[in-house]
Design an enzyme around this catalytic site. Structure first.
Site, short mmCIF file in Angstrom:
data_model
loop_
_atom_site.label_atom_id
_atom_site.label_comp_id
_atom_site.label_asym_id
_atom_site.label_seq_id
_atom_site.Cartn_x
_atom_site.Cartn_y
_atom_site.Cartn_z
N ASP A 106 0.85 -1.19 0.00
CA ASP A 106 0.00 0.00 0.00
C ASP A 106 0.88 1.24 0.00
OD1 ASP A 106 0.90 0.08 2.72
OD2 ASP A 106 -0.81 -1.17 3.27
N ASP B 233 1.04 5.05 1.66
CA ASP B 233 0.52 5.94 2.69
C ASP B 233 1.02 7.36 2.47
OD1 ASP B 233 -0.69 3.74 3.85
OD2 ASP B 233 0.94 3.38 5.26
N ASP C 60 7.87 5.19 14.76
CA ASP C 60 8.51 4.17 15.57
C ASP C 60 9.96 3.90 15.19
OD1 ASP C 60 7.83 3.03 13.14
OD2 ASP C 60 6.49 1.52 13.98
#
Length: 467
Positions: free
Chosen positions: A74, A76, A158
């Site tokens: 995907d 983003d 993260d």
């Protein structure tokens, strides 16, 4: 494995509390990304947002994977526009989520996920603004809708390899924390203080494992260091969320490697407590069966074959089931009842840690139950079982058990031959089974008769001697 897993390289302590305000800017001659290789819908969204006066970039996994020559699943987008502003720009946009608000923009079957830049979370556990970012007493973030700047968004991501921002309009990459360096050195490294970042969201420990397994990267030693002590925090995570994370780890084509890393980091225990106990009780068999199941799962995924979470969980829990059933038998319970009782309690216990939907728990029980039914093949039983819609999964499970060293008396070979036989051959196979069973029964009756005669002779002899 451990040597590669915990890499430190030449720098001592990687994490910093604040990412540099000015990122490294990589021009087109300093990276391999090409605008044309990204989703045209994602690029179009970025262009429209930038034309509307907002900042917008491709970010995260799609940038990381493209740099590694991996096709992204995907694409983003991160932007300075709020969810409401994004929705105002696109009629086909829909705001989703409460804990973490996102916008999904639909283009037929393709969905582009657009997220607003987030800020770091306040340390006093109070809401930072009206959007509300809250934590519990252990520091875990319960709501994550504090919007911020691009620099703040990079800081709160993260891992360094997921904090790369690509602008397809200018063809530049913005690197705030040596993400390019870590990609080139095959390294998973957290941004910020690892202890604090794991406390904010313990699932980051599982994400570190997933990326290490998928990319075949090592985990930087300071990123790995707190995991052993913080692993129990995973028990605070909603069980439904853990189910989704387990599927991501084990159904992405890298399950076998994931299992090794989970065990090495002692993260397997909080996810599968009963199976971790079986791993200590019977380490060789348990490790062999689970590893073989995951290797076969990875192979099916690479071959674009279907996989079901039910088979995965059935294999992960099977060694624990045998251990529990054996303990019940030692207390005097019949084997069949012991298996049924152990299966019932084991699934209930596992669902307290990881919510397994009922449609999967029912299939797990069926796979386990058919293992015993495969022993009984006389008459029409074999054909009835062969037509059972769960037979194929159960048959594969039987072969898995045998590959792990279970002794089934050639049951797997028999069922393999039976499936490939014609009607006449199948009748002969059943007849041979019945004949063999009759011979065994006759031998048993003969032994019992001889034993009875010997007992009677002994009794008569004893009576004659007493006279």
């Amino acid at each position: 494995m451990l040597k590669k897993l915990f890499q430190s390289f030449r720098y001592p302590l990687r994490y910093t509390q604040h990412i540099q305000g000015t990122p490294k800017v990589l021009n087109s001659d300093q990276h391999s990304l090409e605008r044309a290789k990204f989703s045209r819908y994602a690029v179009n969204i970025i262009e429209r947002l930038q034309n509307a006066g907002y900042q917008a970039y491709l970010v995260g996994g799609c940038v990381r994977d493209m740099l590694l020559n991996i096709t992204p699943k995907d694409f983003d987008v991160a932007t300075s526009a709020t969810p409401e502003q994004i929705r105002n720009e696109f009629r086909n946009a829909r705001i989703i989520g409460r804990r973490f608000k996102l916008v999904h923009i639909h283009f037929g079957r393709e969905i582009i996920e657009v997220a607003t830049f987030r800020a770091h979370h306040p340390q006093n556990y109070e809401a930072a603004n009206t959007n509300q970012s809250s934590r519990n007493e252990s520091g875990r973030i319960l709501r994550d809708n504090v919007y911020g700047t691009l620099e703040e968004d990079a800081q709160r991501r993260d891992f360094t390899i997921n904090a790369l921002y690509y602008d397809p309009v200018s063809n530049h990459i913005l690197d705030y924390d040596n993400g390019i360096h870590d990609i080139r050195n095959n390294l998973i490294c957290l941004i910020g203080d690892p202890m604090q970042r794991y406390q904010e969201d313990p699932v980051r420990m599982l994400r570190a494992v997933r990326f290490a397994a998928k990319l075949n990267f090592g985990i930087e030693k300071h990123t790995a260091a707190p995991i052993h002590n913080l692993a129990p925090m995973l028990r605070e995570i909603p069980s439904a969320r853990l189910f989704e994370e387990v599927l991501k780890m084990f159904l992405s084509g890298y399950a076998a490697n994931t299992f090794k890393i989970l065990v090495d980091l002692q993260l397997f225990d909080p996810l599968f407590r009963a199976s971790a106990e079986a791993l200590k009780y019977n380490p060789i068999y348990t490790h062999t069966l689970i590893s073989e199941a995951l290797i076969r799962t990875d192979l099916r995924i690479k071959q674009n074959k279907s996989v079901t979470p039910a088979f995965l969980f059935a294999a992960l829990l099977w060694p624990a089931l045998l251990m529990r059933a054996l303990r019940l038998q030692e207390r005097g319970m019949l084997p069949k009842l012991a298996m049924q009782e152990a299966a019932h309690k084991l699934i209930i216990e596992q669902c307290q840690h990881i919510t397994i939907p009922k449609r999967f728990t029912m299939l797990i029980r069926e796979i386990w139950n058919i293992q015993e039914r495969m022993l009984y093949r006389s008459g029409k039983r074999a054909d009835l079982l062969l037509n059972n819609p769960r037979f194929r999964a159960s048959y594969d499970f039987l072969l898995l058990r045998e590959s792990a060293g279970e002794q089934t008396g050639g049951l797997g070979e028999w069922w393999t031959n039976y499936q490939n036989a014609n009607d006449s051959q199948r009748r002969n196979m059943i007849h041979n089974l019945d004949s063999k069973r009759d011979r065994v029964g006759d031998d048993l009756k003969k032994r019992c008769s001889n034993n009875t005669k010997r007992r009677h002779s002994s009794i008569n002899a004893a009576g004659a001697a007493s006279e």
